[in-house]
Design a protein around this motif. Structure first.
Motif, PDB file in Angstrom:
ATOM      1  N   TRP A  17       0.868  -0.693   0.218  1.00 54.72           N
ATOM      2  CA  TRP A  17      -0.015  -0.131   0.087  1.00 54.72           C
ATOM      3  C   TRP A  17       0.984   1.335   0.012  1.00 54.72           C
ATOM      4  O   TRP A  17       0.475   2.204  -0.574  1.00 54.72           O
ATOM      5  CB  TRP A  17      -0.735  -0.196   1.183  1.00 54.72           C
ATOM      6  N   LEU A  18       2.413   1.437   0.747  1.00 56.81           N
ATOM      7  CA  LEU A  18       2.674   2.183   1.139  1.00 56.81           C
ATOM      8  C   LEU A  18       3.397   2.244  -0.732  1.00 56.81           C
ATOM      9  O   LEU A  18       3.695   3.811  -1.003  1.00 56.81           O
ATOM     10  CB  LEU A  18       3.416   2.261   1.829  1.00 56.81           C
ATOM     11  N   LEU A  19       4.288   1.440  -1.006  1.00 55.42           N
ATOM     12  CA  LEU A  19       4.627   2.082  -2.114  1.00 55.42           C
ATOM     13  C   LEU A  19       3.553   1.953  -3.845  1.00 55.42           C
ATOM     14  O   LEU A  19       4.527   2.579  -4.685  1.00 55.42           O
ATOM     15  CB  LEU A  19       5.293   0.357  -3.217  1.00 55.42           C
ATOM     16  N   THR A  20       2.806   1.727  -3.507  1.00 56.69           N
ATOM     17  CA  THR A  20       0.749   1.885  -4.979  1.00 56.69           C
ATOM     18  C   THR A  20       1.100   3.706  -3.901  1.00 56.69           C
ATOM     19  O   THR A  20       0.331   3.580  -4.353  1.00 56.69           O
ATOM     20  CB  THR A  20       0.629   1.554  -5.080  1.00 56.69           C
ATOM     21  N   GLU A  21       1.846   4.119  -3.104  1.00 57.84           N
ATOM     22  CA  GLU A  21       1.402   5.925  -2.508  1.00 57.84           C
ATOM     23  C   GLU A  21      -0.405   5.420  -2.400  1.00 57.84           C
ATOM     24  O   GLU A  21      -1.012   6.478  -2.638  1.00 57.84           O
ATOM     25  CB  GLU A  21       1.633   6.618  -3.815  1.00 57.84           C
TER      26      GLU A  21
END
Length: 225
Positions: A199-203
């Motif tokens: 979730w963090l990597l895909t902003e």
């Protein structure tokens, strides 16, 4: 009750050390942060085993794990982790739990710093295995490490959740998960940390699974969500 790992206490001690080393070697635990406990059966001696206070999960000595009884008194080993009361309350509130695991996993802690999805669910329903293996994960507001009132917060969340709860997220500190064995608890933690990383990597832009997709998973796999 038949447990999914070897029956002797020595074997359980070895399994705790194995899981701790695996978490440490893969960066899911670091320094002296984190703790692991197991609820022992009567055949294994009863009470709980828990990692010592300020122990590094990567270098646990199975013989030095704290062995405590139901009231928290120590039978043998080093001084128990300061989170012992939290572990004991989880076992009291979740009868199926036989292992409790806490780390300061990087992406999950980062998520609380950036802001979780909702306080009742730190992550949206993104992947099938998140729903199948983890389920709902509520946020526990920040308290100082070792604060005994965290145990009350977690016990209250377990008692009010309509589906079985297997994890909570301590704000700024990390996840606490519980399952039927050290290996199962580790797998749950891995799935939760990986979902936070995705979730963090895909902003934080992916659309959650739809209600229809979630319903299909619930019917076929009896998911925790």
């Amino acid at each position: 009750m038949s447990l999914p790992w070897p029956a002797t206490q020595d074997a359980v001690r070895a399994d705790i050390a194995r899981v701790g080393a695996s978490l440490f070697q893969r960066g899911l635990a670091h320094s002296t942060a984190g703790n692991i406990s197991v609820r022992l059966t009567a055949e294994q001696g009863g009470g709980f085993l828990i990692t010592p206070t300020d122990a590094c999960l990567g270098f646990l000595d199975p013989a030095q794990l704290a062995w405590v009884i139901e009231d928290g008194s120590t039978l043998a080993g080093a001084r128990a982790s300061k989170t012992l009361i939290l572990h004991r309350r989880i076992y009291a509130s979740a009868p199926d739990a036989h292992c409790v695991l806490h780390t300061h996993s990087t992406h999950l802690v980062a998520l609380t710093l950036q802001g979780v999805w909702h306080n009742d669910d730190i992550l949206p329903p993104l992947t099938p295995y998140q729903l199948m293996k983890v389920g709902h994960v509520p946020l526990v507001p920040y308290r100082m490490p070792g604060d005994a009132s965290v145990a009350d917060d977690v016990a209250a969340l377990i008692s009010k959740t309509h589906r079985p709860l297997r994890a909570v997220m301590l704000e700024r500190l990390g996840p606490v998960v519980w399952h039927d064995s050290p290996g199962s608890a580790m797998a749950l933690l891995e799935e939760l940390e990986e979902t936070a990383r995705l979730w963090l990597l895909t902003e934080r832009r992916p659309e959650p699974l739809t209600d229809s997709q979630i319903g299909e998973l619930q019917i076929r796999f009896n998911t925790l969500w």
